[in-house]
Design a protein around this motif. Structure first.
Motif, PDB file in Angstrom:
ATOM      1  N   MET B   1       0.831  -1.209   0.000  1.00 39.10           N
ATOM      2  CA  MET B   1       0.000   0.000   0.000  1.00 39.10           C
ATOM      3  C   MET B   1       0.860   1.252   0.000  1.00 39.10           C
ATOM      4  SD  MET B   1      -2.862   0.944   2.796  1.00 39.10           S
ATOM      5  CE  MET B   1      -3.675  -0.633   2.507  1.00 39.10           C
ATOM      6  N   GLY B   2       1.872   1.255   0.848  1.00 35.78           N
ATOM      7  CA  GLY B   2       2.709   2.448   0.951  1.00 35.78           C
ATOM      8  C   GLY B   2       2.095   3.468   1.885  1.00 35.78           C
ATOM      9  N   ILE B   3       2.845   4.532   2.081  1.00 38.03           N
ATOM     10  CA  ILE B   3       2.416   5.531   3.061  1.00 38.03           C
ATOM     11  C   ILE B   3       1.180   6.288   2.588  1.00 38.03           C
ATOM     12  CG2 ILE B   3       3.984   7.340   2.181  1.00 38.03           C
ATOM     13  CD1 ILE B   3       4.532   8.017   5.181  1.00 38.03           C
ATOM     14  N   LYS B   4       1.067   6.464   1.273  1.00 42.59           N
ATOM     15  CA  LYS B   4      -0.056   7.243   0.730  1.00 42.59           C
ATOM     16  C   LYS B   4      -1.265   6.340   0.527  1.00 42.59           C
ATOM     17  CE  LYS B   4      -1.237   9.989  -3.267  1.00 42.59           C
ATOM     18  NZ  LYS B   4      -1.044  10.006  -4.717  1.00 42.59           N
ATOM     19  N   ILE B   5      -2.425   6.800   0.975  1.00 36.90           N
ATOM     20  CA  ILE B   5      -3.631   6.000   0.730  1.00 36.90           C
ATOM     21  C   ILE B   5      -4.621   6.801  -0.110  1.00 36.90           C
ATOM     22  CG2 ILE B   5      -3.488   4.424   2.705  1.00 36.90           C
ATOM     23  CD1 ILE B   5      -5.355   6.282   4.248  1.00 36.90           C
ATOM     24  N   GLY B   6      -5.025   6.245  -1.204  1.00 39.79           N
ATOM     25  CA  GLY B   6      -6.037   6.876  -2.053  1.00 39.79           C
ATOM     26  C   GLY B   6      -5.487   7.998  -2.916  1.00 39.79           C
ATOM     27  N   ASP B   7      -6.231   8.329  -3.960  1.00 42.98           N
ATOM     28  CA  ASP B   7      -5.784   9.357  -4.899  1.00 42.98           C
ATOM     29  C   ASP B   7      -6.694  10.579  -4.929  1.00 42.98           C
ATOM     30  OD1 ASP B   7      -3.427   8.209  -5.950  1.00 42.98           O
ATOM     31  OD2 ASP B   7      -4.668   6.715  -6.972  1.00 42.98           O
ATOM     32  N   LYS B   8      -7.706  10.557  -4.063  1.00 45.46           N
ATOM     33  CA  LYS B   8      -8.631  11.691  -4.075  1.00 45.46           C
ATOM     34  C   LYS B   8      -7.943  12.947  -3.557  1.00 45.46           C
ATOM     35  CE  LYS B   8     -13.013   9.445  -3.022  1.00 45.46           C
ATOM     36  NZ  LYS B   8     -13.778   9.214  -1.814  1.00 45.46           N
ATOM     37  N   PRO B   9      -8.286  14.118  -4.097  1.00 45.42           N
ATOM     38  CA  PRO B   9      -7.688  15.338  -3.565  1.00 45.42           C
ATOM     39  C   PRO B   9      -8.139  15.611  -2.124  1.00 45.42           C
ATOM     40  CG  PRO B   9      -9.205  15.841  -5.369  1.00 45.42           C
ATOM     41  CD  PRO B   9      -9.164  14.353  -5.236  1.00 45.42           C
ATOM     42  N   TYR B  10      -7.322  16.402  -1.435  1.00 45.56           N
ATOM     43  CA  TYR B  10      -7.531  16.699  -0.023  1.00 45.56           C
ATOM     44  C   TYR B  10      -8.962  17.150   0.289  1.00 45.56           C
ATOM     45  CZ  TYR B  10      -6.957  19.342   4.366  1.00 45.56           C
ATOM     46  OH  TYR B  10      -7.103  19.860   5.627  1.00 45.56           O
ATOM     47  N   ALA B  11      -9.444  18.144  -0.466  1.00 44.60           N
ATOM     48  CA  ALA B  11     -10.764  18.714  -0.173  1.00 44.60           C
ATOM     49  C   ALA B  11     -11.855  17.644  -0.242  1.00 44.60           C
ATOM     50  CB  ALA B  11     -11.070  19.858  -1.123  1.00 44.60           C
ATOM     51  N   GLU B  12     -11.726  16.747  -1.221  1.00 49.22           N
ATOM     52  CA  GLU B  12     -12.718  15.664  -1.366  1.00 49.22           C
ATOM     53  C   GLU B  12     -12.638  14.681  -0.199  1.00 49.22           C
ATOM     54  OE1 GLU B  12     -12.996  13.353  -5.024  1.00 49.22           O
ATOM     55  OE2 GLU B  12     -12.744  15.237  -6.133  1.00 49.22           O
ATOM     56  N   ARG B  13     -11.417  14.374   0.193  1.00 53.27           N
ATOM     57  CA  ARG B  13     -11.235  13.434   1.318  1.00 53.27           C
ATOM     58  C   ARG B  13     -11.851  14.017   2.587  1.00 53.27           C
ATOM     59  NH1 ARG B  13      -5.436  13.352  -0.144  1.00 53.27           N
ATOM     60  NH2 ARG B  13      -5.021  14.293   1.879  1.00 53.27           N
ATOM     61  N   ILE B  14     -11.571  15.308   2.808  1.00 48.55           N
ATOM     62  CA  ILE B  14     -12.093  15.981   4.005  1.00 48.55           C
ATOM     63  C   ILE B  14     -13.626  15.965   3.985  1.00 48.55           C
ATOM     64  CG2 ILE B  14     -12.354  18.282   5.056  1.00 48.55           C
ATOM     65  CD1 ILE B  14      -9.675  17.238   5.739  1.00 48.55           C
ATOM     66  N   GLN B  15     -14.192  16.302   2.833  1.00 47.80           N
ATOM     67  CA  GLN B  15     -15.647  16.354   2.738  1.00 47.80           C
ATOM     68  C   GLN B  15     -16.244  14.966   2.963  1.00 47.80           C
ATOM     69  OE1 GLN B  15     -17.121  19.423   2.647  1.00 47.80           O
ATOM     70  NE2 GLN B  15     -18.904  18.207   3.251  1.00 47.80           N
ATOM     71  N   GLN B 144      -8.110  -5.932   6.518  1.00 48.02           N
ATOM     72  CA  GLN B 144      -7.655  -6.768   5.414  1.00 48.02           C
ATOM     73  C   GLN B 144      -8.848  -7.401   4.692  1.00 48.02           C
ATOM     74  OE1 GLN B 144      -5.323 -10.279   6.388  1.00 48.02           O
ATOM     75  NE2 GLN B 144      -3.996  -9.912   4.625  1.00 48.02           N
ATOM     76  N   LEU B 145      -9.805  -7.881   5.467  1.00 51.90           N
ATOM     77  CA  LEU B 145     -10.997  -8.477   4.852  1.00 51.90           C
ATOM     78  C   LEU B 145     -11.754  -7.427   4.035  1.00 51.90           C
ATOM     79  CD1 LEU B 145     -12.475 -10.636   7.792  1.00 51.90           C
ATOM     80  CD2 LEU B 145     -11.180 -11.437   5.818  1.00 51.90           C
ATOM     81  N   ASP B 146     -11.742  -6.214   4.525  1.00 48.39           N
ATOM     82  CA  ASP B 146     -12.490  -5.134   3.893  1.00 48.39           C
ATOM     83  C   ASP B 146     -11.696  -4.390   2.827  1.00 48.39           C
ATOM     84  OD1 ASP B 146     -15.096  -4.762   4.397  1.00 48.39           O
ATOM     85  OD2 ASP B 146     -14.869  -3.220   5.934  1.00 48.39           O
ATOM     86  N   GLU B 147     -10.432  -4.725   2.674  1.00 46.89           N
ATOM     87  CA  GLU B 147      -9.522  -4.016   1.764  1.00 46.89           C
ATOM     88  C   GLU B 147      -9.560  -2.515   2.035  1.00 46.89           C
ATOM     89  OE1 GLU B 147      -9.820  -5.311  -2.341  1.00 46.89           O
ATOM     90  OE2 GLU B 147     -10.788  -7.145  -1.609  1.00 46.89           O
ATOM     91  N   ASP B 148      -9.423  -2.196   3.298  1.00 48.48           N
ATOM     92  CA  ASP B 148      -9.528  -0.814   3.758  1.00 48.48           C
ATOM     93  C   ASP B 148      -8.205  -0.438   4.425  1.00 48.48           C
ATOM     94  OD1 ASP B 148     -10.931   1.502   4.188  1.00 48.48           O
ATOM     95  OD2 ASP B 148     -11.942   0.809   5.998  1.00 48.48           O
ATOM     96  N   PRO B 149      -7.711   0.780   4.203  1.00 46.69           N
ATOM     97  CA  PRO B 149      -6.467   1.166   4.896  1.00 46.69           C
ATOM     98  C   PRO B 149      -6.726   1.524   6.360  1.00 46.69           C
ATOM     99  CG  PRO B 149      -7.207   2.943   3.454  1.00 46.69           C
ATOM    100  CD  PRO B 149      -8.176   1.810   3.267  1.00 46.69           C
ATOM    101  N   PRO B 150      -5.661   1.514   7.188  1.00 47.56           N
ATOM    102  CA  PRO B 150      -5.847   1.889   8.593  1.00 47.56           C
ATOM    103  C   PRO B 150      -6.187   3.373   8.726  1.00 47.56           C
ATOM    104  CG  PRO B 150      -3.505   1.590   8.116  1.00 47.56           C
ATOM    105  CD  PRO B 150      -4.260   1.157   6.896  1.00 47.56           C
ATOM    106  N   SER B 151      -6.889   3.716   9.800  1.00 46.95           N
ATOM    107  CA  SER B 151      -7.231   5.125   9.997  1.00 46.95           C
ATOM    108  C   SER B 151      -6.705   5.658  11.319  1.00 46.95           C
ATOM    109  CB  SER B 151      -8.746   5.323   9.932  1.00 46.95           C
ATOM    110  OG  SER B 151      -9.359   4.818  11.096  1.00 46.95           O
ATOM    111  N   HIS B 152      -5.871   4.856  11.982  1.00 45.72           N
ATOM    112  CA  HIS B 152      -5.354   5.227  13.303  1.00 45.72           C
ATOM    113  C   HIS B 152      -4.115   4.381  13.494  1.00 45.72           C
ATOM    114  CE1 HIS B 152      -5.385   5.386  17.813  1.00 45.72           C
ATOM    115  NE2 HIS B 152      -6.043   6.515  17.653  1.00 45.72           N
TER     116      HIS B 152
END
Lengths: 238, 475
Positions: B1-15, B144-152
């Protein structure tokens, strides 16, 4: 005692009454108050946004304005804290850094000045009503002024002070944060407004105009019946 | 995965974060628990500030002498039968682990406790080599089951509530029971217990490595790390190069700070120290032990004004204290390291290009700095990042740059300053109604979407003061 007023740019423009109360409060305790004319803004909006060179221009202006003063007192924890940072920001310019240190050392937030320098815990004021107090972030965590406002407010006759839930959480102002991250800031202040509402207080008291504008603006939009007051207004109330 | 998660721009992620009320509810309630836990634990100690000072001194000393302690650590690990590999980049670290897996003909890998393997994208690398990788910590397994990155960084699935976890288990593993945490945990245990004996390789992170003895320490509450490190024949521990302490004595301090600052525990359920390979008379432990020490940009931070960011012991106290994090959640940061420490660390490790908005995701309220058990001045680092972004990288918005140049001129010219505060009311008149601005222009637009803005006063303080002086002079 000679005291120079540091009336912040927000206070000067939006809430001159807070400045007037500051003057009257200091004069009530025998201070000779003057208002150095060359003062402008402390530079915080530029400094916190990363525009250090631009902020330094404001800082040098403020150092020049207050150099001749014995004491500098301002009704804002956040702006006073910015002045306290000057010597550090100017560390690469030795002469300015020293001049900044001299100004920083004699600059106080209003309640801090009353309690620490004038040694007053009871300003003998009267204010009828229930209120809650928001301890703003820069004043409490960075400037370290936690007790002074509380001590002074507790001694105000008639004032019923109610604890604000999660009081130490930022209201979402953060200077340019409220503009650059307006959506998040809006959510943060909404949560704060809810907490204020939960207290059932008629008044919200604070020591920083930026935070008060933020919370007041939100509560006004929500049609919440809470009046916003700067601590100087309460302490100068008779 | 690497340190970066997702490609959405900042404003979209925040919203997206703001709009996700389930996540916000889950984050807010977890934050509340962690915060009160931390404060209670600090109170119990009584001299919390002294502990913090000691923690800071230990971390500072170690960073100042990092080459010495890493050398000592590697010598000690090798003396006890382990192999040490210094990886300069994520690719080097992954290639090394892939090579070990290949030599061992590993098919199944069980993992526990590691943010650094997320940072370097080790799971993907191992999967590319044909290995099945199973995350064995509950939170990581759910993700891992959800293919979701960590959030904490301590509780990676903090953003999910029990209903969502039940759903994940039902969809991916055929779970049929309720969303009671006890039943969910029992199901996860039952599933994972099958994986441990089958695994050829156990991969863990490392909370701290003790230089004097070559021990790798894992601080956990689930105990899975003990299975991962003792059942497979081969154990690979991956650590960031800063995760070292000189001796057991310093370990005691930093572990106490970590557990108290993270979740308010005096100690966690399991604190495991693993030193080298299984000896002849020992019944468990790996036959083969590898320690991968990852640089991946860390040495570039040494000797800079950001060095104290390397003091971080990954307790997440700053994240739990951050009101911005509470409202946007971990994924909004676009990095596996979220919150204040993430906003400081991510641009240092991965550059400003993808992360230039992170240092601005803070009101500079300094709740993070106050919470940090090793006294990292997080809010000061955020300001310094902002300076670099505008002054060195020239990534600030042009409009802002002009505005700030105007600000400098305004604030250094008292006549202009005075004139503007006097004229402010007239200038704002077109937008003013009943002494308020409900729909402001330019920079006020965002503010007035959710708040009113006061109209400038009829007479500013300066004018009032002048008139008063005049009256006094006349009297």
């Amino acid at each position: 005692m000679k005291v120079s007023l540091f009336i912040t740019c927000l206070c000067d423009t939006f809430t001159p009454d807070v400045g007037k109360d500051t003057v009257q409060l200091l004069e009530r305790f025998g201070c000779q108050v003057d208002f150095p004319e060359n003062q402008t803004c402390c530079g915080q909006p530029a400094f916190n946004s990363g525009y250090k060179q631009e902020s330094i221009k404001a800082m040098k202006q403020m150092i020049t304005a207050f150099e001749a003063s014995d004491y500098v007192v301002g009704p804002s924890g956040s702006c006073v804290q910015m002045i306290k940072e000057y010597p550090h920001v100017l560390k690469d310019e030795l002469e300015w850094s020293e001049r900044a240190r001299a100004v920083a050392d004699k600059t106080y937030e209003l309640t801090q000045f009353l309690v620490e320098v004038l040694q007053i815990e009871d300003v003998k004021s009267t204010f009828q009503g229930t209120a809650t107090y928001h301890p703003s972030c820069h004043m409490t965590r960075l400037l370290g002024v936690k007790d002074a406002p509380r001590i002074l407010l507790e001694n105000v006759e008639g004032l019923n002070l109610i604890e604000l839930p999660m009081k130490e959480d930022c209201c979402g102002f953060g200077g340019t944060f409220a503009v650059k991250n307006a959506a998040v800031s809006g959510q943060m202040v909404e949560e704060k407004a809810q907490h204020i509402d939960e207290t059932g207080a008629e008044y919200l008291i604070g020591g920083d105009m930026g935070c008060l504008m933020n919370m007041g603006g939100c509560m006004r939009r929500n049609k919440q019946d809470v009046q916003v007051l700067h601590i100087a207004q309460v302490l100068n109330s008779q | 995965m690497g340190i970066k998660i997702g490609d959405k721009p900042y404003a979209e992620r925040i919203q997206a974060g703001i709009d996700n009320s389930f996540m916000r509810q889950a984050v807010s309630s977890a934050q509340g628990r962690f915060r009160s836990g931390r404060l209670k634990a600090a109170e119990e100690l009584g001299d919390w500030e002294d502990w913090r000072t000691l923690g800071e001194e230990i971390r500072h000393h170690t960073m100042e002498n990092l080459d010495y302690y890493l050398h000592q650590l590697s010598e000690q690990v090798e003396k006890r039968g382990g192999t040490v590999f210094f990886a300069e980049t994520a690719e080097e670290a992954n290639a090394y682990v892939q090579e070990v897996a290949k030599k061992k003909q590993a098919r199944k890998v069980v993992k526990s406790k590691s943010m650094v393997t997320e940072e370097i994208g080790l799971n993907e690398a191992l999967q590319q080599s044909g290995c099945e990788v199973v995350e064995s910590d509950l939170g990581e397994w759910i993700l891992q089951l959800d293919e979701d990155p960590p959030s904490h960084i301590v509780t990676p699935a903090l953003h999910k509530n029990k209903e969502q976890i039940r759903e994940t288990f039902a969809n991916k593993k055929g779970y049929t029971k309720t969303d009671q945490p006890k039943e969910l945990a029992a199901f996860a245990r039952e599933q994972l217990r099958k994986d441990f004996p089958e695994a050829d390789l156990g991969v863990t992170g490392c909370n701290f490595a003790v230089a004097e003895s070559g021990a790798v320490t894992l601080v956990t509450n689930e105990g899975n790390a003990r299975m991962v490190t003792s059942l497979p024949d081969t154990h690979i521990a991956v650590m960031g190069m800063e995760r070292v302490v000189p001796t057991w004595e310093e370990l005691e301090v930093v572990v106490s700070l970590l557990t108290r600052a993270a979740v308010g525990q005096k100690l966690t359920s399991y604190i495991t120290a693993l030193t080298g390979t299984r000896l002849e008379d020992e019944t468990d432990g790996p036959e083969d032990f590898h320690l991968v020490i990852v640089d991946n940009g860390r040495s570039k931070i040494l000797g800079t004004e950001f060095q104290s960011a390397l003091h971080c012991i990954r307790c997440a106290a700053c994240i739990n204290a951050c009101p911005v994090y509470r409202h946007v959640g971990g994924h909004s940061y676009g990095s596996i390291y979220p919150g204040p420490i993430g906003a400081v660390l991510t641009p240092l490790l991965d550059g400003y290009e993808d992360h230039k908005d992170l240092p601005y995701a803070s009101t500079l309220c300094a709740a993070c700095t106050e919470a940090c058990p090793v006294k990292i001045p997080l809010h000061e680092h955020l300001i310094r990042h902002r300076e670099i972004i505008v002054e060195r990288e020239h990534m600030g918005a042009k409009s802002e740059e002009w505005m700030m140049k105007g600000f400098a001129k305004w604030a250094s010219t008292p006549a202009a300053y005075k004139l503007s505060t006097k004229m402010a009311r007239t200038a704002m008149k077109p937008w003013t109604k009943d002494e308020q601005i409900e729909k402001g222009p330019g920079p006020l637009k965002g503010w007035t979407e959710s708040r009113d803005f006061p109209a400038p006063a009829k007479k500013n303080f300066w004018e009032w003061y002048k008139q008063r002086e005049k009256r006094r002079g006349e009297a």
